[in-house]
Design a protein around this motif. Structure first.
Motif, PDB file in Angstrom:
ATOM      1  N   UNK A  43      39.379  24.930  34.194  1.00  0.00           N
ATOM      2  CA  UNK A  43      39.636  25.499  32.781  1.00  0.00           C
ATOM      3  C   UNK A  43      39.747  27.054  32.705  1.00  0.00           C
ATOM      4  N   UNK A  44      38.902  27.538  33.578  1.00  0.00           N
ATOM      5  CA  UNK A  44      39.099  29.331  33.782  1.00  0.00           C
ATOM      6  C   UNK A  44      40.487  29.577  34.419  1.00  0.00           C
ATOM      7  N   UNK A  45      41.454  28.768  35.100  1.00  0.00           N
ATOM      8  CA  UNK A  45      42.555  29.016  35.547  1.00  0.00           C
ATOM      9  C   UNK A  45      43.478  28.998  34.261  1.00  0.00           C
ATOM     10  N   UNK A  46      43.330  28.095  33.288  1.00  0.00           N
ATOM     11  CA  UNK A  46      44.150  28.120  32.083  1.00  0.00           C
ATOM     12  C   UNK A  46      43.712  29.371  31.473  1.00  0.00           C
ATOM     13  N   UNK A  47      42.331  29.629  31.183  1.00  0.00           N
ATOM     14  CA  UNK A  47      41.870  30.772  30.366  1.00  0.00           C
ATOM     15  C   UNK A  47      42.509  32.007  30.808  1.00  0.00           C
ATOM     16  N   UNK A  48      42.504  32.271  32.255  1.00  0.00           N
ATOM     17  CA  UNK A  48      42.892  33.643  33.001  1.00  0.00           C
ATOM     18  C   UNK A  48      44.227  33.603  32.857  1.00  0.00           C
ATOM     19  N   UNK A  49      45.153  32.443  33.602  1.00  0.00           N
ATOM     20  CA  UNK A  49      46.412  32.833  33.688  1.00  0.00           C
ATOM     21  C   UNK A  49      47.335  32.601  32.213  1.00  0.00           C
ATOM     22  N   UNK A  50      46.742  31.820  31.407  1.00  0.00           N
ATOM     23  CA  UNK A  50      47.616  31.871  30.132  1.00  0.00           C
ATOM     24  C   UNK A  50      47.117  32.574  29.038  1.00  0.00           C
ATOM     25  N   UNK A  51      45.669  32.530  28.693  1.00  0.00           N
ATOM     26  CA  UNK A  51      45.407  33.164  27.637  1.00  0.00           C
ATOM     27  C   UNK A  51      45.344  34.854  27.757  1.00  0.00           C
ATOM     28  N   UNK A  52      44.780  35.077  28.994  1.00  0.00           N
ATOM     29  CA  UNK A  52      44.772  36.419  29.209  1.00  0.00           C
ATOM     30  C   UNK A  52      45.744  37.222  30.050  1.00  0.00           C
ATOM     31  N   UNK A  53      46.318  36.461  30.800  1.00  0.00           N
ATOM     32  CA  UNK A  53      47.528  37.379  31.542  1.00  0.00           C
ATOM     33  C   UNK A  53      48.979  37.083  31.267  1.00  0.00           C
ATOM     34  N   UNK A  54      49.369  35.996  31.548  1.00  0.00           N
ATOM     35  CA  UNK A  54      50.904  35.657  31.683  1.00  0.00           C
ATOM     36  C   UNK A  54      51.498  35.597  30.177  1.00  0.00           C
ATOM     37  N   UNK A  55      50.630  34.664  29.239  1.00  0.00           N
ATOM     38  CA  UNK A  55      51.202  34.636  27.975  1.00  0.00           C
ATOM     39  C   UNK A  55      51.475  35.845  27.298  1.00  0.00           C
ATOM     40  N   UNK A  56      50.628  36.786  27.228  1.00  0.00           N
ATOM     41  CA  UNK A  56      50.476  37.995  26.490  1.00  0.00           C
ATOM     42  C   UNK A  56      51.565  38.888  27.283  1.00  0.00           C
ATOM     43  N   UNK A 188      34.807  31.876  37.814  1.00  0.00           N
ATOM     44  CA  UNK A 188      35.655  33.010  37.984  1.00  0.00           C
ATOM     45  C   UNK A 188      36.308  32.968  39.358  1.00  0.00           C
ATOM     46  N   UNK A 189      35.765  32.263  40.247  1.00  0.00           N
ATOM     47  CA  UNK A 189      36.497  32.118  41.414  1.00  0.00           C
ATOM     48  C   UNK A 189      37.674  31.245  41.307  1.00  0.00           C
ATOM     49  N   UNK A 190      37.960  30.532  40.245  1.00  0.00           N
ATOM     50  CA  UNK A 190      38.811  29.880  39.869  1.00  0.00           C
ATOM     51  C   UNK A 190      40.030  30.841  39.302  1.00  0.00           C
ATOM     52  N   UNK A 191      39.494  31.951  38.724  1.00  0.00           N
ATOM     53  CA  UNK A 191      40.424  32.911  38.240  1.00  0.00           C
ATOM     54  C   UNK A 191      41.175  33.671  39.481  1.00  0.00           C
ATOM     55  N   UNK A 192      40.497  33.584  40.665  1.00  0.00           N
ATOM     56  CA  UNK A 192      41.280  34.522  41.891  1.00  0.00           C
ATOM     57  C   UNK A 192      42.143  33.503  42.351  1.00  0.00           C
ATOM     58  N   UNK A 193      41.727  32.015  42.256  1.00  0.00           N
ATOM     59  CA  UNK A 193      42.548  31.047  42.851  1.00  0.00           C
ATOM     60  C   UNK A 193      43.930  31.081  41.826  1.00  0.00           C
ATOM     61  N   UNK A 194      43.657  30.986  40.703  1.00  0.00           N
ATOM     62  CA  UNK A 194      45.045  30.862  39.495  1.00  0.00           C
ATOM     63  C   UNK A 194      45.858  31.940  39.989  1.00  0.00           C
ATOM     64  N   UNK A 195      45.431  32.981  40.424  1.00  0.00           N
ATOM     65  CA  UNK A 195      46.407  34.306  40.166  1.00  0.00           C
ATOM     66  C   UNK A 195      47.329  34.194  41.582  1.00  0.00           C
ATOM     67  N   UNK A 196      47.183  33.062  42.345  1.00  0.00           N
ATOM     68  CA  UNK A 196      48.177  32.778  43.460  1.00  0.00           C
ATOM     69  C   UNK A 196      49.439  32.635  42.962  1.00  0.00           C
TER      70      UNK A 196
END
Length: 449
Positions: A43-56, A188-196
């Motif tokens: 779920x951190x992949x969703x939170x970081x990729x969508x909510x925090x980074x790429x949607x904005x 938060x490791x999921x955050x790192x993986x999500x940014x691939x």
């Protein structure tokens, strides 16, 4: 602590409190804890990729063509977050009651997660829809992205209520701080993986990241879907209407004097979460428009902040066990104050790097310390209901904070980047209020004294 039938409760509490706490690696490789932690990863992949980074970034690229329009894009970002949280506020009190009434968490977690994933997929489909149709002055494709974002975020946040309450089933009171730290750090490791997915941007096509992010959310949610076995519990057989859930929540509020410590912390958490949730939603566009970070530079900053969050979550798992969750939350609040102050006043990118790193530490640590303090301050037989209440408090703040930020950027849009600095600076007031209330939380557990 585990939720069990009343006849077994005393023995299990005694056993869990008197056995020696397991080591961190033993905990992590326990299958239930591993599956639980991997959901944080997912779920951190969703939170970081969508909510925090790429949607904005998507809205900024689509709507922001000048300093003034950048502020309007910030308003759309924060208002869509606030509207999603508004519906969560309406329904989250029911979720905690469902947990206490049925004993089920995974049964609700899975469908909520799947709906969030499908909505994220639809964000990607809407974003690549080539249309000239307009509604309310915006392209229909963009409106579709905003609409499906709000649905995805609502169900993502809803699933966390059931996920967070699972922690009391996973170990003893002494183990819970470490388990919480493991979960947050793995997340938060999921955050790192999500940014691939970053190379998929291919210029400024941020919409290319939505569908891959949804698929990763699904992939890493599979362990909790297939390997987490929910512990049986004696459910309440009495059938009640849905409205009775709100009456039970209201009854819990009326017991504030009895659970004074928990309710004081809920107020403090309201203000802490207000600042944290708002900063998460706006940090990408703030770094880009105010501090002049390119997308690549922000991704690197976000990676550094994420590593700081991993360190903070692991470190504060042990700090919490050593000095207690109340003092740990106090330390985290001071770190958050420094981070926001530096970010809102920074005149160079180097200062913003410092602010981002400190914010990462405080964000990771706040989840660890607050979840542990909630468990400590609440009675077990009402813990699901209290998690619902804390989610209620947190989600009300997730309306207020983004709405406040968005209103400031809207009102001061003609001032350009000064509007964003003023909006971010307003979060300082919220954290300071929260810290003042938190200092009044009694050291004692959930008693009437």
């Amino acid at each position: 602590m585990r939720r069990k039938g009343v006849s077994q409760l005393a023995k299990l509490e005694y056993a869990s409190n008197t056995r020696q706490a397991r080591g961190v690696w033993t905990l992590f490789f326990s299958l239930p804890i591993f599956a639980w932690a991997m959901y944080d990863f997912a779920n951190t992949i969703f939170s970081s990729n969508i909510v925090t980074v790429f949607y904005p970034f998507y809205l900024k690229e689509t709507l922001g063509k000048s300093e003034e329009l950048n502020q309007i894009a910030s308003t759309f970002i924060t208002y869509s977050n606030a509207l999603s949280s508004f519906f969560l506020v309406l329904l989250s009190p029911l979720f905690g009651v469902w947990i206490d009434r049925t004993g089920k968490k995974k049964a609700y977690l899975i469908p909520f997660t799947l709906i969030a994933i499908v909505a994220t997929l639809l964000m990607g489909i809407s974003a690549i829809w080539d249309t000239e149709q307009q509604w309310l002055g915006l392209n229909t494709s963009v409106l579709g992205v905003i609409f499906f974002f709000m649905i995805a975020k609502f169900f993502y946040n809803s699933s966390l209520i059931f996920y967070d309450s699972m922690i009391s089933d996973l170990g003893s009171e002494r183990e819970i701080p470490i388990i919480s730290g493991v979960g947050v750090a793995v997340g938060y490791v999921g955050t790192l993986v999500g940014l691939i997915v970053y190379p998929l941007i291919n210029g400024n096509h941020f919409e290319n990241t939505f569908i891959p992010s949804a698929l990763m959310f699904l992939l890493f949610s599979l362990p909790i879907m297939f390997f987490y076995k929910e512990k049986p519990i004696q459910a309440v057989k009495e059938k009640k209407s849905l409205l009775s859930g709100y009456r039970e929540i209201w009854a819990t509020f009326k017991e504030a004097r009895k659970y004074r410590a928990a309710f004081l912390f809920m107020i403090a958490y309201f203000f802490f979460n207000d600042a944290i949730a708002t900063a998460i939603a706006v940090m990408a566009i703030y770094a880009n428009t105010v501090m002049g970070f390119t997308t690549g530079q922000f991704i690197l900053l976000y990676l550094v902040s994420t590593v700081s969050s991993i360190i903070g979550s692991f470190l504060f798992g042990y700090v919490t066990r050593s000095i207690g969750p109340k003092h740990a939350v106090t330390i985290v609040a001071f770190i958050l104050i420094v981070a926001i102050a530096v970010a809102s006043l920074a005149t160079s990118q180097s200062l913003f790097w410092i602010a981002g790193s400190l914010y990462g530490v405080s964000m990771g640590a706040m989840w660890v310390t607050s979840r542990t303090l909630i468990v400590q301050l609440t009675p077990e037989e009402k813990r699901g209901q209290f998690f619902g209440l804390f989610a209620f408090s947190g989600k009300v703040s997730s309306i207020v904070g983004p709405a406040l930020y968005g209103s400031i950027t809207w009102a001061l849009a003609s001032s350009g980047n000064l509007a964003s600095r003023a909006a971010l600076g307003s979060l300082l007031v919220l954290v300071i209020i929260g810290l003042f209330v938190h200092m009044r939380v009694p050291q004692k557990l959930h008693s009437s004294s």
